[in-house]
Design an enzyme around this catalytic site. Structure first.
Site, PDB file in Angstrom:
ATOM      1  N   ALA A  13      39.335  54.721  31.434  1.00 16.24           N
ATOM      2  CA  ALA A  13      40.100  53.466  31.516  1.00 16.24           C
ATOM      3  C   ALA A  13      41.573  53.691  31.193  1.00 16.24           C
ATOM      4  CB  ALA A  13      39.516  52.439  30.555  1.00 16.24           C
ATOM      5  N   ARG A  19      48.386  47.045  39.822  1.00 14.57           N
ATOM      6  CA  ARG A  19      48.223  46.125  40.956  1.00 14.57           C
ATOM      7  C   ARG A  19      47.659  44.761  40.557  1.00 14.57           C
ATOM      8  NH1 ARG A  19      45.021  48.438  45.642  1.00 14.57           N
ATOM      9  NH2 ARG A  19      44.414  50.195  44.343  1.00 14.57           N
ATOM     10  N   GLN A  75      44.166  59.788  26.345  1.00 18.53           N
ATOM     11  CA  GLN A  75      44.711  60.721  27.335  1.00 18.53           C
ATOM     12  C   GLN A  75      46.209  60.412  27.417  1.00 18.53           C
ATOM     13  OE1 GLN A  75      43.828  59.812  31.401  1.00 18.53           O
ATOM     14  NE2 GLN A  75      44.094  61.921  32.109  1.00 18.53           N
ATOM     15  N   ASP A 105      36.766  50.256  35.654  1.00 18.97           N
ATOM     16  CA  ASP A 105      37.116  49.261  36.681  1.00 18.97           C
ATOM     17  C   ASP A 105      36.057  49.175  37.775  1.00 18.97           C
ATOM     18  OD1 ASP A 105      37.511  51.554  38.140  1.00 18.97           O
ATOM     19  OD2 ASP A 105      39.605  51.134  38.656  1.00 18.97           O
ATOM     20  N   ASN A 228      40.997  46.695  41.596  1.00 17.12           N
ATOM     21  CA  ASN A 228      42.399  47.056  41.378  1.00 17.12           C
ATOM     22  C   ASN A 228      43.346  45.879  41.523  1.00 17.12           C
ATOM     23  OD1 ASN A 228      41.922  50.052  41.311  1.00 17.12           O
ATOM     24  ND2 ASN A 228      41.065  49.531  43.313  1.00 17.12           N
ATOM     25  N   TYR A 350      31.946  10.277  23.864  1.00 16.36           N
ATOM     26  CA  TYR A 350      32.379  11.519  23.228  1.00 16.36           C
ATOM     27  C   TYR A 350      31.691  11.659  21.885  1.00 16.36           C
ATOM     28  CZ  TYR A 350      35.034  14.988  20.722  1.00 16.36           C
ATOM     29  OH  TYR A 350      35.378  16.093  19.985  1.00 16.36           O
TER      30      TYR A 350
END
Ligand code: UD1
Ligand code: MG
Length: 462
Positions: A13, A19, A75, A105, A228, A350
């Site tokens: 991830a 995008r 990473q 994803d 994406n 309500y």
């Protein structure tokens, strides 16, 4: 089955997801009210993974906070999927078993598909790759198989020649790999390719060089779709909803018009539940057996007891605990309230921050005035109470067992059991008043005395 090898999952991830054009990290966008990352974590949980590592880029703390129960590997630079898996090496130190690589994803892969991959892996394949045949193979990696169907290599689209690009079988990106060889293979992956990236996919050819068997198993294209963009997110939502509708019907739920009913990932419906058209289940809804939910109802964070009838046009908000055989009718909103068995709240009402006792009947237009502008307060309606239409219950307030309130009352003090609470002014009648009034108005109109109100002349008080 004999002892199965342990499983570790590495969820990639670290990609930016630009995008999506969103302030929210891509994998935290939701499908069925649950983040993509959560979907993948749930699948990994169902698979019985002993260890889960989520690979993130730096500055993805918000995602890390969502990755409950997993360890996080960072990473630093996104140098490719192979490089990303290497980031999990330390976290998997000492692990012996099968390593699943998943993409955060790609959240719609079914548990069965992973179990299938696992079985093929445990039957002796060193690398199992999930393949699919998209209508438009576009830029996916191509799976190059031999005549027996064994996998020889994965060629990324940018590196593929015309013959390879003509292959319809594509790489979904997910793999199950023998943990004993994974990192050795990854150490030998280079970035000498069209994208200048370290491709995870290169481990297949490297494994073949060492005589390690590699296999493909295929999934339907809609199961492995990667997300994406917002458009793909919507498409995935549609796939998810179709799946949940089918599942609900298989489980014994009647959907009068399945395409108009929307589920959340955690919606739970009992047997012989009937759901009308245009019903939305937000997160956190559990419905017991035999319940009827009529059209245009919206439920979230709610538990509905057996045989209750809800709607049409009912809104059950978080904390609504609806008991057995309760009726909740049209234009009724219930929030943070316990409604005991057999109570009826049928029209235009309500009920918030309240307790409604068994068999009590709440008349049309009742309002629990729970909020004083600063704090919320509790309304307690004991059992067998009759609340007259258009009662305002000014909380905190308690209506005793078996009591009534008179229609139109504003009840701001407790009502004792079996008593009547009434705050209505006495009735008066002014004979001929209406006829005289009409005459007067007609005369004013004839004199042109009716100027149009002008809001732009309003002066605000300072
Ligand atoms: C990948 C596959 C391709 C496959 C496609 C399916 C490789 C080399 N290619 O390509 O064969 O057809 O998926 O969708 O694996 N990620 C990182 N760090 C990185 C790069 C990627 O964590 O340095 C993560 C991304 O966040 C994403 C996943 O890995 O979750 C896939 O990366 P992506 O760039 O989308 O790979 P594709 O080019 O689509
Ligand atoms: Mg991708």
């Amino acid at each position: 089955m004999a002892d199965q090898a342990p499983i570790a999952a590495v969820i990639l991830a670290a990609g930016k997801g630009t995008r999506m054009k969103s302030a929210l990290p891509k994998v935290l966008h939701a499908i069925g009210g649950r983040s993509m990352l959560d979907h993948v974590l749930a699948t990994v949980g169902a698979l019985g993974a002993d260890q889960t590592v989520v690979v993130l880029g730096p500055d993805m703390d918000q995602v890390a906070a969502e990755a409950k129960g997993a360890s996080i590997a960072i990473q630093k630079d996104a140098l490719g999927t192979g490089h990303a898996v290497l980031a999990a090496r330390e976290a998997l130190d000492g692990f012996h078993g099968t390593v699943f690589v998943l993409f955060a994803d790609t959240p719609l892969v079914r548990d069965e598909t992973f179990r299938d991959m696992r079985a093929i892996r445990e039957a002796g394949a060193g690398v199992v790759v999930l393949g699919f045949r998209p209508d438009d193979p576009a830029a996916y990696g191509r799976l190059i198989t031999d005549s027996s169907g064994a996998l020889d290599a994965i060629i990324e689209f940018k590196d593929a020649n015309a013959e390879q690009r003509a292959v319809p079988l594509c790489n979904a990106g997910l793999m199950a790999i023998d943990g004993e060889v994974l990192f050795d293979l990854l150490d030998r992956v280079t970035n000498d390719n069209a994208k200048g990236e370290y491709y995870l996919t290169d481990i297949v050819a490297l494994a073949r060089e060492r005589g390690i068997a590699c296999r493909v198993t295929e999934a339907p294209a809609d199961e492995v779709m990667g997300i994406n963009s917002r458009e793909e997110l919507a498409a995935a939502e549609a796939v998810f909803q179709r799946r949940r509708r089918r599942q609900a019907m298989e489980d014994g739920v009647t959907l009068h018009d399945p395409d108009t009913v929307y589920f959340s990932a955690d919606t739970r419906l009992g047997q012989d539940v009937t759901v009308g058209q245009n019903v939305v289940f937000g997160p956190g809804v559990t419905v017991e057996d035999g319940v009827t939910i009529k059209p245009f109802s919206h439920l979230e964070g709610t538990h509905v007891g057996a045989d209750a009838i809800v709607g049409p046009f009912a809104r059950l908000r978080p904390g609504a605990e609806i008991g057995t055989d309760v009726h909740v009718g049209n234009f009724v909103e219930i929030k943070n309230a316990i409604v005991e068995p057999g109570a009826k709240i049928n029209h235009l009402t309500y009920v918030g921050d309240a307790f409604v006792g068994a068999r009590s009947n709440i008349g049309a237009g009742t309002i629990t005035c729970n909020y004083d502008g600063f704090n919320k307060h509790l309304t307690v309606i004991e059992e067998d109470v009759f609340i007259g239409s258009n009662t305002a219950l000014v909380a905190p307030v308690r209506i005793g067992k078996g009591a009534n309130t008179a229609a139109g009352s504003v009840i701001s003090q407790n009502v004792d059991p079996n008593a009547l609470g009434v705050t209505r002014p006495p009735h008066r009648q002014l004979d001929e008043w209406a006829a005289k009034y009409r005459e007067k108005k007609a005369a004013e109109k004839a004199d042109g005395k009716w100027p149009k109100p002008d809001p732009s002349t309003v002066k605000k008080s300072s």
